[in-house]
Write a protein that holds these residues in place. Sequence first.
Motif, PDB file in Angstrom:
ATOM      1  N   ASP A  96      34.513  74.399  35.078  1.00  0.00           N
ATOM      2  CA  ASP A  96      35.101  75.476  35.868  1.00  0.00           C
ATOM      3  C   ASP A  96      35.739  76.502  34.940  1.00  0.00           C
ATOM      4  N   ILE A  97      35.590  77.777  35.293  1.00  0.00           N
ATOM      5  CA  ILE A  97      36.190  78.856  34.513  1.00  0.00           C
ATOM      6  C   ILE A  97      37.399  79.392  35.259  1.00  0.00           C
ATOM      7  N   LEU A 123      32.256  89.067  33.987  1.00  0.00           N
ATOM      8  CA  LEU A 123      30.866  88.748  34.288  1.00  0.00           C
ATOM      9  C   LEU A 123      30.098  88.380  33.027  1.00  0.00           C
ATOM     10  N   GLU A 124      30.408  89.049  31.938  1.00  0.00           N
ATOM     11  CA  GLU A 124      29.761  88.726  30.659  1.00  0.00           C
ATOM     12  C   GLU A 124      30.073  87.297  30.245  1.00  0.00           C
ATOM     13  N   ILE A 125      31.350  86.915  30.336  1.00  0.00           N
ATOM     14  CA  ILE A 125      31.750  85.557  29.973  1.00  0.00           C
ATOM     15  C   ILE A 125      31.090  84.544  30.891  1.00  0.00           C
ATOM     16  N   THR A 126      31.104  84.826  32.182  1.00  0.00           N
ATOM     17  CA  THR A 126      30.530  83.885  33.147  1.00  0.00           C
ATOM     18  C   THR A 126      29.053  83.664  32.881  1.00  0.00           C
ATOM     19  N   ARG A 127      28.322  84.727  32.701  1.00  0.00           N
ATOM     20  CA  ARG A 127      26.884  84.636  32.469  1.00  0.00           C
ATOM     21  C   ARG A 127      26.597  83.867  31.171  1.00  0.00           C
ATOM     22  N   ALA A 128      27.379  84.136  30.149  1.00  0.00           N
ATOM     23  CA  ALA A 128      27.164  83.472  28.864  1.00  0.00           C
ATOM     24  C   ALA A 128      27.452  81.982  28.944  1.00  0.00           C
ATOM     25  N   VAL A 129      28.518  81.608  29.650  1.00  0.00           N
ATOM     26  CA  VAL A 129      28.853  80.186  29.792  1.00  0.00           C
ATOM     27  C   VAL A 129      27.794  79.466  30.615  1.00  0.00           C
ATOM     28  N   VAL A 130      27.355  80.077  31.702  1.00  0.00           N
ATOM     29  CA  VAL A 130      26.302  79.468  32.530  1.00  0.00           C
ATOM     30  C   VAL A 130      25.053  79.203  31.696  1.00  0.00           C
ATOM     31  N   ASN A 131      24.696  80.154  30.859  1.00  0.00           N
ATOM     32  CA  ASN A 131      23.481  80.025  30.049  1.00  0.00           C
ATOM     33  C   ASN A 131      23.640  79.055  28.881  1.00  0.00           C
ATOM     34  N   VAL A 137      28.331  75.224  36.636  1.00  0.00           N
ATOM     35  CA  VAL A 137      29.481  76.059  36.298  1.00  0.00           C
ATOM     36  C   VAL A 137      30.035  76.673  37.577  1.00  0.00           C
ATOM     37  N   THR A 138      31.348  76.606  37.744  1.00  0.00           N
ATOM     38  CA  THR A 138      32.023  77.194  38.889  1.00  0.00           C
ATOM     39  C   THR A 138      33.131  78.111  38.390  1.00  0.00           C
ATOM     40  N   GLN A 165      27.773  78.006  40.628  1.00  0.00           N
ATOM     41  CA  GLN A 165      27.282  77.188  41.732  1.00  0.00           C
ATOM     42  C   GLN A 165      28.342  76.912  42.799  1.00  0.00           C
ATOM     43  N   ALA A 166      29.543  77.429  42.615  1.00  0.00           N
ATOM     44  CA  ALA A 166      30.574  77.393  43.650  1.00  0.00           C
ATOM     45  C   ALA A 166      31.692  78.317  43.215  1.00  0.00           C
ATOM     46  N   LEU A 167      32.454  78.802  44.189  1.00  0.00           N
ATOM     47  CA  LEU A 167      33.554  79.724  43.912  1.00  0.00           C
ATOM     48  C   LEU A 167      34.792  79.267  44.663  1.00  0.00           C
ATOM     49  N   THR A 168      35.908  79.142  43.935  1.00  0.00           N
ATOM     50  CA  THR A 168      37.196  78.862  44.566  1.00  0.00           C
ATOM     51  C   THR A 168      38.006  80.148  44.578  1.00  0.00           C
ATOM     52  N   VAL A 169      38.530  80.483  45.748  1.00  0.00           N
ATOM     53  CA  VAL A 169      39.318  81.701  45.908  1.00  0.00           C
ATOM     54  C   VAL A 169      40.737  81.341  46.310  1.00  0.00           C
TER      55      VAL A 169
END
Length: 338
Positions: A96-97, A123-131, A137-138, A165-169
């Motif tokens: 989780d990020i 978004l850059e960090i998220t995309r890079a971590v997912v890849n 990754v959530t 693959q999931a989002l906590t708000v």
Amino acid sequence: MKIGQIDLGERPVMLAPMEDVTDHSFRLICKEQGADMVYTEFVSADALIRNISATTRKLHINPAERPTAIQIYGRETEPMVEAAKIVEEAAPDILDINFGCPVKKVAGKGAGAGMLRDIPKMLEITRAVVNAVKLPVTVKTRLGWDHDSRIIVELAEQLQDCGIQALTVHGRTRAQMYNGEADWEMIARVKENPRLHIPVIGNGDITIPQKALEAFTRYGVDGVMVGRASIGAPWVFHDIKQLLVNGSTDNQLSTAEKFSLLRRQITESIANIDEHRGILHIRRHLAASPLFKGIPHFRDTRIAMLRADTWDELDRILQHIEADIIPAFMNNTSTHYT
């Protein structure tokens, strides 16, 4: 509800990541009480890649607490990717990020909720971590930086496009910190977006079972996350699951069972660290526990409990509270005692 291939069942309830709270002992207790998934304390990417021992210890997972998510935070892409790969080696179920922590020492430096002021970087960090990893990754974040920038509906889509693959708000802005009420209408708008296909987990002010039920029935979230309400009260998961599964909260733990859980937290904290620091670590739980709320003339006892330096001293105070103070309080009031 599923995150990747991890099936959390219907209406899952999760333990939120909380610094200096959700250590592996507390996570296991919450799991035993009914939490469907637990999160570690958030882990600094920078400290992790520097191999700081206090940080690497946070990666320890007890098999009995699974499924477990390890949460990382940072403000630069390269260290976050490197940290994600280190976390993957620790074999959590989910990575989780943290884009939601509002405290100044994190958000003020551009990490956590600070990323809500730099969406392209987020978004850059998220995309890079997912890849970079094979783990699901959530992301956990807030409504926006402040009232005038509540961007969560659009942001949720963008994060989904990055591959999470999931989002906590959490239903507050960073500017709100933990003040005011969480805005569950905004969380519902995220869930109602027809272009969003990943699970949405709601977080904020889930303090009693009825609020968890409302999150599912009124606001339509896929899961709920419990944070501060669990501090000093891990049995909150038992109570919530009783209502969600059985439709009733009648089968609550006894006062003796709740005291037993608190004593277990203390003794395990001491065993994991040492007596002095273990007691210091657990004071936050004792200070927040609803077991001691509403008792009149309790101030001196509370101070003594929070100043106790040894387990023997603390246990004597707890025995006095359990055997003398609470029974007297219950005999002299018609108020329901939690």
